[in-house]
Enzyme design. Structure first.
Site, short mmCIF file in Angstrom:
data_model
loop_
_atom_site.label_atom_id
_atom_site.label_comp_id
_atom_site.label_asym_id
_atom_site.label_seq_id
_atom_site.Cartn_x
_atom_site.Cartn_y
_atom_site.Cartn_z
N SER A 164 0.65 -1.08 -0.06
CA SER A 164 -0.13 -0.10 0.05
C SER A 164 0.78 1.33 -0.03
CB SER A 164 -0.86 -0.06 1.19
OG SER A 164 -0.23 -0.18 2.45
N HIS B 262 -5.39 -2.94 -2.70
CA HIS B 262 -5.14 -1.75 -3.78
C HIS B 262 -4.98 -2.45 -5.17
CE1 HIS B 262 -4.21 1.61 -0.97
NE2 HIS B 262 -3.61 0.46 -0.15
N LYS C 277 -11.90 1.41 -2.13
CA LYS C 277 -10.87 1.90 -2.72
C LYS C 277 -11.18 1.92 -4.24
CE LYS C 277 -7.50 1.10 0.87
NZ LYS C 277 -6.34 0.25 1.70
C1 LIG Z 1 -6.80 0.04 3.05
C2 LIG Z 1 -6.07 -1.26 3.31
C3 LIG Z 1 -7.08 -2.18 4.11
C4 LIG Z 1 -8.08 -1.63 4.92
O1 LIG Z 1 -9.24 -1.70 4.07
P1 LIG Z 1 -10.32 -0.55 4.50
O2 LIG Z 1 -11.71 -1.06 3.70
O3 LIG Z 1 -9.95 0.81 4.23
O4 LIG Z 1 -10.59 -0.96 5.91
C5 LIG Z 1 -6.27 -3.32 4.46
N1 LIG Z 1 -5.18 -3.83 3.77
C6 LIG Z 1 -4.66 -3.01 2.83
C7 LIG Z 1 -3.34 -3.43 2.31
C8 LIG Z 1 -4.92 -1.53 2.67
O5 LIG Z 1 -4.20 -0.75 1.88
#
Ligand SMILES: *Cc1c(COP(=O)(O)O)cnc(C)c1O
Length: 395
Positions: free
Chosen positions: A181, A209, A242
């Site tokens: 990330s 991502h 995302k």
């Molecule tokens: C953003 C993210 C999460 C968390 O997901 P949310 O739906 O925002 O809680 C988990 N793992 C990774 C690698 C992330 O980048």
């Protein structure tokens, strides 16, 4: 640094503060009466404010109301949740999928359902915080391997004892982000699967991502590498917040895995179900992504354009090689990073500085992300602002 005061945090450039945005989540955002170019969003496909997603959410509110009223296992499981799970399973090519309220919920709930005391986890050192917390909650012994270092992973796997108390759960679990990330690089999935085979381990993949971005049809890094989506050693999760543009998360795999998680995963069981509008928006987004590849194509073009632009202004030296929409410009020092982030901010560019503990000490960075809805003009303005930064000693 468990007892650091707020004052210490400020001195070290580690202090965090909320900034309230007054517009929708697009390539341009409003803050404090001023318009900014947004280079800090994970809304990669620009779908968070797409008319079709908005309409789906509004229709769901008309039909189901706003709140879901209870957890899924009580009365909170609505038709739209089921429809979204079926769509995710179809999209990802697995037998079943299960919704969680966020990626964070999924990771802290699934990992402790798969492994427990007496089991072994092998976790990439750059894994997301939610994976780390999931490992902690599981009480399994967690071995952290150096970032994408197959040799180190092999060594740690070979040091773990042979299967002694197999209880029907997973004994050895390799855990990795598929797209890291804060760095934007991809895990070496084929190598990880070879090792999983060699040591009879299972693999938990976090496609947060990657979902909607990687692979020919946007199904993630599993598709990118041409790995079978229902590979028996793999459990996958991803978020709907995302690139998908809504909120919530999924875990997908075999029917028996999903049945197990419904029964064992505490962060699934003990929380109110996703609001129906949120689920409906996720569903609309998956339909859109399947039918219209233009969002992904625009994103890929922007990634290409921005990477070339960084090369032209001599910033690419700070950049690891990557094909993802995440551009980490690694500067090292936290205070310097925050100073440059502020300088960009003053020029109307919203590009977050990322500091420890989100990234390791000495690797503070500006993390810029591309969106499908950035125009060339947006990208050029960002490149111009970067070029004007006082970067002595860094480039
Ligand atoms: C953003 C993210 C999460 C968390 O997901 P949310 O739906 O925002 O809680 C988990 N793992 C990774 C690698 C992330 O980048």
């Amino acid at each position: 640094m468990p007892h650091a005061s707020l004052h210490d945090l400020k001195n070290q450039g580690l202090y965090r503060q909320l900034k309230t945005i007054t517009s929708e989540q697009g390539p341009e955002i409003d803050f404090n009466g001023r318009r900014f170019l947004n280079f800090s969003s994970n809304n990669y496909l620009g779908l968070a404010n797409h008319p079709l997603l908005k309409k789906a959410a509004i229709d769901a509110i008309e039909k189901y109301g706003v709140g879901s009223g209870a957890s899924r296992l009580i009365t909170g499981s609505m038709l739209v949740h089921q429809e979204l799970e079926d769509k995710i399973a179809l999209f990802k090519g697995t037998e079943k999928a299960l919704l969680f309220n966020s990626g964070y919920h999924a990771n802290i709930g699934v990992i402790p359902s798969l492994v427990g005391e007496g089991d072994f986890i092998f976790s990439d050192e750059l894994n997301h915080a939610s994976l780390i917390d999931g490992c902690r909650l599981s009480k399994a012994k967690t071995n952290v391997y150096r970032h994408k270092n197959a040799k180190h992973l092999d060594q740690l796997l070979s040091n773990s004892p042979p299967l002694l108390n197999f209880r029907g759960g997973y004994r050895r679990l390799i855990i990795t982000d598929t797209v890291f990330s804060m760095d934007g690089d991809l895990c070496d999935l084929p190598v990880i699967l070879e090792l999983a085979e060699k040591y009879n381990a299972h693999v938990f993949l976090d496609e947060a991502h990657a979902t909607g971005v990687f692979g020919k049809r946007g199904r993630g890094v599993v598709e990118h590498y041409g790995v079978k989506s229902d590979h028996p050693r793999i459990v996958q999760m991803g978020t709907l917040g995302k690139a998908i543009g809504s909120f919530g998360a999924y875990v997908c795999g075999s029917a028996s895995l999903i049945e197990w998680l419904i029964n064992k995963s505490r962060s699934f069981i003990y929380t109110t179900a996703l609001p129906p509008a949120v689920a409906a928006a996720g569903l609309a987004s998956l339909h859109l992504i399947a039918e219209d590849p233009s969002h992904r194509e625009n994103l890929l073009q922007n990634i290409h354009y921005f990477r070339n632009g960084l090369k032209r202004i001599g910033w690419d030296r700070l950049l690891p090689l990557s094909i993802s929409p995440i551009f980490p410009l690694i500067l090292g020092d936290a205070l310097k990073t925050m100073t440059l982030s502020q300088a960009l901010f003053d020029k109307g560019i919203w590009a977050h500085g990322i500091r420890p503990p989100t990234v390791p000490q000495g690797t503070s960075r500006l993390r810029l992300t591309m969106m499908a809805t950035h125009t060339k003009h947006h990208l050029d303005r960002c490149l111009e602002a970067l070029e004007e930064l006082p970067l002595e000693g860094l480039k």
